[in-house]
Design a protein around this motif. Structure first.
Motif, PDB file in Angstrom:
ATOM      1  N   PRO A   1      -8.013   9.292   1.258  1.00  9.61           N
ATOM      2  CA  PRO A   1      -7.421   8.380   0.273  1.00  9.61           C
ATOM      3  C   PRO A   1      -8.349   7.192   0.070  1.00  9.61           C
ATOM      4  O   PRO A   1      -8.956   6.709   1.030  1.00  9.61           O
ATOM      5  CB  PRO A   1      -6.118   7.939   0.950  1.00  9.61           C
ATOM      6  CG  PRO A   1      -5.881   8.900   2.059  1.00  9.61           C
ATOM      7  CD  PRO A   1      -7.231   9.370   2.489  1.00  9.61           C
ATOM      8  N   PRO A   2      -8.495   6.705  -1.147  1.00  8.69           N
ATOM      9  CA  PRO A   2      -9.344   5.523  -1.364  1.00  8.69           C
ATOM     10  C   PRO A   2      -8.768   4.312  -0.646  1.00  8.69           C
ATOM     11  O   PRO A   2      -7.557   4.158  -0.533  1.00  8.69           O
ATOM     12  CB  PRO A   2      -9.306   5.336  -2.886  1.00  8.69           C
ATOM     13  CG  PRO A   2      -8.041   6.007  -3.317  1.00  8.69           C
ATOM     14  CD  PRO A   2      -7.847   7.164  -2.375  1.00  8.69           C
ATOM     15  N   ARG A   3      -9.637   3.485  -0.122  1.00 13.85           N
ATOM     16  CA  ARG A   3      -9.185   2.266   0.527  1.00 13.85           C
ATOM     17  C   ARG A   3      -8.536   1.341  -0.503  1.00 13.85           C
ATOM     18  O   ARG A   3      -8.969   1.268  -1.647  1.00 13.85           O
ATOM     19  CB  ARG A   3     -10.350   1.553   1.210  1.00 13.85           C
ATOM     20  CG  ARG A   3     -10.890   2.308   2.416  1.00 13.85           C
ATOM     21  CD  ARG A   3     -11.997   1.533   3.104  1.00 13.85           C
ATOM     22  NE  ARG A   3     -12.488   2.276   4.258  1.00 13.85           N
ATOM     23  CZ  ARG A   3     -11.992   2.199   5.485  1.00 13.85           C
ATOM     24  NH1 ARG A   3     -10.960   1.404   5.692  1.00 13.85           N
ATOM     25  NH2 ARG A   3     -12.482   2.896   6.484  1.00 13.85           N
TER      26      ARG A   3
ATOM     27  N   ARG B   1      -6.002  -0.386   6.106  1.00 15.96           N
ATOM     28  CA  ARG B   1      -6.589  -0.597   4.776  1.00 15.96           C
ATOM     29  C   ARG B   1      -6.470   0.629   3.878  1.00 15.96           C
ATOM     30  O   ARG B   1      -7.045   0.658   2.786  1.00 15.96           O
ATOM     31  CB  ARG B   1      -8.061  -1.018   4.892  1.00 15.96           C
ATOM     32  CG  ARG B   1      -8.237  -2.408   5.455  1.00 15.96           C
ATOM     33  CD  ARG B   1      -9.696  -2.780   5.577  1.00 15.96           C
ATOM     34  NE  ARG B   1     -10.365  -2.759   4.276  1.00 15.96           N
ATOM     35  CZ  ARG B   1     -11.636  -3.113   4.111  1.00 15.96           C
ATOM     36  NH1 ARG B   1     -12.356  -3.490   5.148  1.00 15.96           N
ATOM     37  NH2 ARG B   1     -12.178  -3.077   2.908  1.00 15.96           N
ATOM     38  N   GLN B   2      -5.703   1.637   4.310  1.00 17.07           N
ATOM     39  CA  GLN B   2      -5.508   2.807   3.463  1.00 17.07           C
ATOM     40  C   GLN B   2      -4.030   3.098   3.214  1.00 17.07           C
ATOM     41  O   GLN B   2      -3.643   3.351   2.086  1.00 17.07           O
ATOM     42  CB  GLN B   2      -6.185   4.025   4.094  1.00 17.07           C
ATOM     43  CG  GLN B   2      -7.704   3.903   4.115  1.00 17.07           C
ATOM     44  CD  GLN B   2      -8.360   5.120   4.711  1.00 17.07           C
ATOM     45  OE1 GLN B   2      -8.334   5.327   5.913  1.00 17.07           O
ATOM     46  NE2 GLN B   2      -8.951   5.933   3.870  1.00 17.07           N
TER      47      GLN B   2
ATOM     48  N   PRO C   1      -7.312  10.100   6.765  1.00 18.05           N
ATOM     49  CA  PRO C   1      -8.087   8.864   6.591  1.00 18.05           C
ATOM     50  C   PRO C   1      -9.489   9.122   6.057  1.00 18.05           C
ATOM     51  O   PRO C   1     -10.129  10.113   6.400  1.00 18.05           O
ATOM     52  CB  PRO C   1      -8.137   8.296   8.015  1.00 18.05           C
ATOM     53  CG  PRO C   1      -6.893   8.812   8.652  1.00 18.05           C
ATOM     54  CD  PRO C   1      -6.692  10.190   8.085  1.00 18.05           C
ATOM     55  N   ASP C   2      -9.915   8.189   5.218  1.00 19.09           N
ATOM     56  CA  ASP C   2     -11.195   8.221   4.520  1.00 19.09           C
ATOM     57  C   ASP C   2     -11.162   9.139   3.302  1.00 19.09           C
ATOM     58  O   ASP C   2     -12.075   9.103   2.483  1.00 19.09           O
ATOM     59  CB  ASP C   2     -12.361   8.639   5.431  1.00 19.09           C
ATOM     60  CG  ASP C   2     -12.639   7.592   6.493  1.00 19.09           C
ATOM     61  OD1 ASP C   2     -12.397   6.407   6.210  1.00 19.09           O
ATOM     62  OD2 ASP C   2     -13.084   7.953   7.599  1.00 19.09           O
TER      63      ASP C   2
ATOM     64  N   TYR D   1      -5.017   4.366   9.913  1.00 17.91           N
ATOM     65  CA  TYR D   1      -4.830   4.238   8.469  1.00 17.91           C
ATOM     66  C   TYR D   1      -4.995   2.803   7.963  1.00 17.91           C
ATOM     67  O   TYR D   1      -4.623   2.531   6.822  1.00 17.91           O
ATOM     68  CB  TYR D   1      -3.446   4.757   8.086  1.00 17.91           C
ATOM     69  CG  TYR D   1      -3.381   6.257   7.984  1.00 17.91           C
ATOM     70  CD1 TYR D   1      -3.845   6.922   6.852  1.00 17.91           C
ATOM     71  CD2 TYR D   1      -2.852   7.021   9.018  1.00 17.91           C
ATOM     72  CE1 TYR D   1      -3.789   8.292   6.747  1.00 17.91           C
ATOM     73  CE2 TYR D   1      -2.793   8.406   8.932  1.00 17.91           C
ATOM     74  CZ  TYR D   1      -3.260   9.030   7.797  1.00 17.91           C
ATOM     75  OH  TYR D   1      -3.203  10.404   7.696  1.00 17.91           O
TER      76      TYR D   1
ATOM     77  N   TYR E   1       0.842  -1.193   0.000  1.00 15.64           N
ATOM     78  CA  TYR E   1       0.000   0.000   0.000  1.00 15.64           C
ATOM     79  C   TYR E   1       0.880   1.247   0.000  1.00 15.64           C
ATOM     80  O   TYR E   1       2.092   1.180   0.200  1.00 15.64           O
ATOM     81  CB  TYR E   1      -0.886   0.039   1.244  1.00 15.64           C
ATOM     82  CG  TYR E   1      -1.930  -1.048   1.343  1.00 15.64           C
ATOM     83  CD1 TYR E   1      -2.159  -1.943   0.306  1.00 15.64           C
ATOM     84  CD2 TYR E   1      -2.698  -1.166   2.499  1.00 15.64           C
ATOM     85  CE1 TYR E   1      -3.117  -2.920   0.410  1.00 15.64           C
ATOM     86  CE2 TYR E   1      -3.664  -2.152   2.619  1.00 15.64           C
ATOM     87  CZ  TYR E   1      -3.867  -3.030   1.580  1.00 15.64           C
ATOM     88  OH  TYR E   1      -4.821  -4.004   1.681  1.00 15.64           O
TER      89      TYR E   1
END
Length: 293
Positions: free
Chosen positions: A281-283, A34-35, A278-279, A32, A2
């Motif tokens: 950036p796209p997951r 999953r991001q 957070p939220d 963060y 990621y």
């Protein structure tokens, strides 16, 4: 891999992965998930001079050709020692993982944000092996920035954002008490730490990078605790001048100090780079229902 948020620092960073003290790095990793991957590259005991010798094994490589930034010092010593003293292990490791010395093997990851958090060890007294003269400290900080901003650097990454953190203040009475109990010499005092915090601000302004002023914030909160009226809970900290609310031993952050820094980092990131909050950036992976609808 990621996208990456990397924190480069000393024991403040290394210890901040501990969830038992609400370590700010652990809290960022949770924030963060999953991001972005939050990488802890904290090295307990290191000052910026020592960190300068290993920074090439920490930052992602964007080019391979040697340059004036080629790794040296500790990195070269470790590689040479392993190669000559332990040839079997060296050759076997090189076969399994050719780029074992680097945080990002084979191809560089996209580092979105690099947080630089040094100063506490550099600010120790001149007779200490950890001390770094103030001018050299400033030069080391500029060097870290140049590795990302200079096109000739093998770590050149003009899209990476840089954020500094000033070292927290030193609780002199807490340090004195620890030295008395452990029969250790006193190697750090707040009047010196302040100079290094000031220098972090100065260098950050020079290179046009924002900073989180942890030093000033804890100083203000400690003064507030010292001024608290008798009988309040805050007044119980007066023996240690209010610093024990945020520091474990007069140097390192406790749980409340880590939470304070975490909240300051959240605010700073959202203010300077809302696209990295957070939220925003796209997951990296879609939520469970969406993937299968």
């Amino acid at each position: 891999m990621y996208d990456v948020l990397l924190i480069f620092g000393d024991s403040h960073t290394q210890y901040a992965h501990d969830p038992d003290v609400d370590g700010f790095v652990a809290l960022l990793a949770r924030l963060y998930q999953r991001q972005m991957d939050v990488l802890n590259r904290g090295f307990s005991g290191y000052n910026t001079t020592g960190a300068r010798r290993i920074v090439h094994t920490v930052l992602p490589l964007t080019s391979r050709p040697p340059s004036k930034y080629s790794p040296a010092g500790v990195y070269r010593w470790v590689s040479n020692y392993t190669m000559h003293a332990l040839p079997g292990i060296y050759n076997r490791t090189k076969t399994i993982w050719p780029d074992r010395d680097y945080t990002f093997p084979d191809k560089p990851g996209q580092m979105r944000l690099c947080i630089i958090f040094f100063g506490t060890n550099d600010a120790t007294i001149e007779s200490s092996s950890q001390h770094t003269p103030l001018d050299q400290f400033a030069d080391n900080l500029r060097y870290f920035v140049s590795l990302l901003n200079d096109p000739s650097s093998p770590h050149y990454s003009p899209t990476t954002k840089i954020l500094f953190i000033t070292p927290p203040p030193t609780g002199d009475r807490m340090v004195e008490e620890k030295a008395r109990l452990w029969d250790h010499p006193i190697t750090t005092m707040n009047n010196s730490t302040k100079k290094y915090a000031d220098m972090v601000r100065k260098v950050a302004n020079e290179v046009d990078a924002p900073y989180v002023d942890l030093y000033a914030r804890i100083e203000a909160l400690a003064r507030r605790a010292r001024r608290a009226t008798p009988g309040t809970q805050a007044n119980a900290t007066v023996d240690f001048e209010g610093y024990d609310r945020y520091l474990i031993d007069g140097v390192h952050l406790n749980g409340l100090g880590n939470q304070l820094l975490y909240n300051m980092l959240r605010y700073s990131i959202s203010f300077h780079w809302p696209e990295l909050f957070p939220d925003t950036p796209p997951r990296a992976v879609a939520p469970w229902p969406a993937k299968f609808i």
